[in-house]
Enzyme design. Sequence first.
Site, short mmCIF file in Angstrom:
data_model
loop_
_atom_site.label_atom_id
_atom_site.label_comp_id
_atom_site.label_asym_id
_atom_site.label_seq_id
_atom_site.Cartn_x
_atom_site.Cartn_y
_atom_site.Cartn_z
N ASP A 208 -0.64 2.78 1.11
CA ASP A 208 -1.17 3.29 2.49
C ASP A 208 -0.86 5.08 2.31
OD1 ASP A 208 -2.47 3.27 5.08
OD2 ASP A 208 -0.47 3.66 5.65
N GLU A 282 -4.87 4.83 -1.20
CA GLU A 282 -5.60 5.69 -0.17
C GLU A 282 -5.20 7.02 -0.22
OE1 GLU A 282 -6.19 5.76 4.38
OE2 GLU A 282 -4.37 5.64 3.62
C1 BGC Z 1 -4.42 3.22 7.37
C2 BGC Z 1 -4.45 3.32 8.72
C3 BGC Z 1 -3.28 3.49 9.56
C4 BGC Z 1 -2.69 4.96 8.79
C5 BGC Z 1 -1.15 5.08 9.19
C6 BGC Z 1 -4.00 4.58 7.12
O1 BGC Z 1 -4.63 5.45 6.57
O2 BGC Z 1 -5.39 2.69 6.84
O3 BGC Z 1 -5.05 2.21 9.43
O4 BGC Z 1 -3.59 3.88 10.59
O5 BGC Z 1 -2.86 4.89 7.43
O6 BGC Z 1 -0.56 4.06 8.27
#
Ligand code: BGC
Length: 549
Positions: A208, A282
Amino acid sequence: MSQKSWWPNSAIYQVYPRSFQDSNGDGEGDLRGVLARVEYLKSLGVDAVWLSPFYKSPNRDGGYDVADPRDVDPRFGNLDDAKALIEGIHKVGLRIIVDIVPNHFSTDHPWFQEALSSPIGSAARARFHFYDGRGENGEIPPNNWNSIFGGPAWSRTTDKDGRPGQWYLHLFDSTQADLNWENSDVHQDFERTLRFWLDLGVDGFRIDVAHGLAKETILKDHHDPEALTRALRLDVTDMPDSQRAELLSDVPFFDREGVHEIYRSWRKIFDSYPGERISVAEAWVHPSSRAARYVRSDELHQIFNFDFLVAPWSAATLIPAIKRTLLEVAEVSAPPTWVLSNHDSPRLVTRLGGGEDGEWRARAFAQLTHALPGGIYIFQGEELGLSDGELADEVRQDPIFFRTQGRDKGRDGARIPLPWDSSNNFGFTNGKPWLPIPSQWSSKRVIEQDEDSNSSLNFYRESLRIRSEHPALKGSSDYRINWLDAPDGVIAFERHPGFTLFANTTSRELKLVAPPGVSLLLGSRPGVRLEGERLTLPGDSTCWLTKLK
Ligand code: BGC
């Protein structure tokens, strides 16, 4: 990358556990619920399942606010349930990937609580970003950064004597305190967490906010924080591209050099385990050529390519996006990835206009995506052709809704529980679903779609089946495609051996000439026809042709 690698061309299905299947009637999905549906997961024809966070959490941001990364939140079950699920998923021949959230901890995490009760300058505070405020009484935050979710990126603490104290950094909700990755405790704790889940048998991690861990000098204002916040938001469309590109090319808290050191050390951990344990970042980085730096051979395995997540269904946008992606990853010999939807974005059908037209476009877009080289990610419900549900403001839970005073409705619409069958609450729960399931979804239930050979569900199954069997699509490490000339609005390419794709992104029916000796493999909607070499493509449709018998 070994010859038999399971992941470079994998189809990975995202389960959002809270909305997948409830097993205990509390209205929220749980791990036992996912286990009860493993045959469904298997039936889709995917290679792996990625589970969004199910760790101990006050759930202020859908579990992305982790209070103990090595334990399961009671709302999802317990560690034994997690072990049973890992085993159950492996038993049917699938792999399992879990989320790891290294940018921040929930303010409920014992570390943050300890920091609050520890003095300024203590080791406990050094794990986060605590700073004195500016101004006469420290009433001005240490810098002018904004939270991605709206409002300031700093909150002020209250000292034991009730007086206002230091500030801490949170790029997201105020209950998600950013961790200080210059602190060795943080490194050690995350290594422990990685090993904890790897020891339990998970096949990898989705990381994340992977681009956020290293920060630029914190005590420095950004020259235009409001513009930066707007540039970071995908729904802001009235900003000139050049301005956005300039702002995003230098974000003081994203994509700093320091993150790569962290991933090089994590890669050593993944590689020290038997089997291939993988990682997917991500990381929203700009320009997109920066993405390849995350998947250099000693770093992570994949990075989500979000081009399609925001792209319209238009050949003029998609062709250059595909070309650019394939070029960029080829430079580091990493496989590309493709993402049409996830828990943070409007559902695909909604984004493509909704209604029946939106559904046909979504199928055509999926069929295009499933034919591209590399890995694909499918968000739960995408295979059912779901759209975003309408929700009353009173039931919304996304912190984005609250932090923007409702100006931004947030992401709940894409997180509504799945409709399974005709029992109570669509078979999702015996209790009250945490978000109401729209009554119009009765035609979208899995039970109906299972029986209907023309349903979106069976279309996905067929497309994924062909993807895993056709020699040009399955397991190829050749990430090149051979573009064909095509009229405006049409995407056309070949992959070796013997595979051709045509996608008509216009709303008009088109007559095209197919290559000689091909037969029709799959069309995304009725009306796709091949008569001799005459190919008829209705508006918003994709077709696959094969030369192989
Ligand atoms: C996740 C989100 C989250 C954020 C903070 C992201 O990119 O996919 O759902 O709110 O990170 O953790």
